[in-house]
Design a protein around this motif. Structure first.
Motif, PDB file in Angstrom:
ATOM      1  N   GLN A 217     -55.437  60.127   9.755  1.00  0.00           N
ATOM      2  CA  GLN A 217     -54.449  59.186   9.214  1.00  0.00           C
ATOM      3  C   GLN A 217     -53.860  59.686   7.892  1.00  0.00           C
ATOM      4  N   ASP A 221     -49.910  60.321   7.277  1.00  0.00           N
ATOM      5  CA  ASP A 221     -49.201  59.783   6.102  1.00  0.00           C
ATOM      6  C   ASP A 221     -48.511  60.903   5.327  1.00  0.00           C
ATOM      7  N   LYS A 222     -49.201  62.038   5.213  1.00  0.00           N
ATOM      8  CA  LYS A 222     -48.613  63.181   4.495  1.00  0.00           C
ATOM      9  C   LYS A 222     -47.328  63.650   5.196  1.00  0.00           C
ATOM     10  N   VAL A 225     -44.492  61.049   4.601  1.00  0.00           N
ATOM     11  CA  VAL A 225     -43.946  61.151   3.233  1.00  0.00           C
ATOM     12  C   VAL A 225     -43.037  62.370   3.123  1.00  0.00           C
TER      13      VAL A 225
END
Length: 229
Positions: A217, A221-222, A225
């Motif tokens: 996760q 998310d990285k 972004v």
């Protein structure tokens, strides 16, 4: 609409042939020549998600695997996700590819394939599967950078392929490179050829899925972004 992004990609794939020499023990697989259904499902995929003339950013992998794009003709997409997520069934093959699992979990977190593929185009600097002969009738996936001789043989083909990808109508202000070792080679090529203004490096989906699955996760998310930046 002959000049849509979809039709340009389809034409690129139709004309894709590697005729250069390779070091002993290496081979190249061209799924579009090996399986007629690959051409059919690849066309269906691009006409579904790329039937426009939008500018997209380029996400660069390494080279297709035998179980992902080496079968479906669609980067980071095995037959399972081609059917379950994209709604395109492939009858002649059934494949599971580790990288495809991460990529489609990330695409789901983004908001789904319709929106994701509207903004991004995924492919590889060497857009065909490379295999290495290990023993009689046994071949394994190989990366273009696994052997210096291999890289030197395929380098000019890689540069030509990336230039052709860009000519499809890609936004070259930022490129996303998957895999740190891959990035080292793409940085060198970019320095020579001035293809992209900025390069953002992300961990390769296979590495995340195999070695960092507990932190998956965080990596999703990285990606979100970075790609939203």
């Amino acid at each position: 609409m002959a000049n849509t992004f979809a039709e340009k990609i389809i034409q690129f794939n139709r004309e894709l042939h590697y005729i250069g020499a390779l070091p002993d023990g290496f081979g190249v697989l061209n799924p579009y020549l090996d399986n007629p259904e690959t051409m059919t499902v690849m066309q269906a995929f691009y006409r579904k998600y790329y039937n426009d003339s939008n500018k997209r950013k380029f996400i660069i992998g390494i080279n297709p695997s035998r179980h992902g794009a080496g079968v479906t003709g669609v980067p980071f997409t095995d037959t399972k996700r081609l059917e379950s997520v994209c709604g395109i069934k492939m009858l002649s093959a059934r494949t599971h590819e580790v990288s495809s699992v991460f990529v489609y979990d990330m695409i789901s977190a983004w908001g789904g394939p319709d929106d994701f593929y509207k903004r991004f185009y995924i492919n590889s600097p060497f857009p065909l599967a490379i295999v290495r002969h290990v023993k009689e009738n046994d071949w394994l996936n190989a990366n273009y950078y696994d052997d210096p001789k291999l890289f030197n043989r395929v380098k000019s083909f890689m540069i030509a392929s990336m230039k052709k990808h860009i000519s499809l109508g890609l936004d070259t202000s930022e490129v996303f490179i998957l895999g740190k070792k891959n990035a080292q080679f793409i940085h060198k090529l970019n320095k020579e050829e001035k293809l992209f203004e900025k390069a953002t490096v992300l961990e390769h989906p296979r590495y995340i899925q195999q070695y960092k699955s507990k932190e998956k996760q965080l990596y999703i998310d990285k990606y979100l972004v970075a790609l939203s930046g």
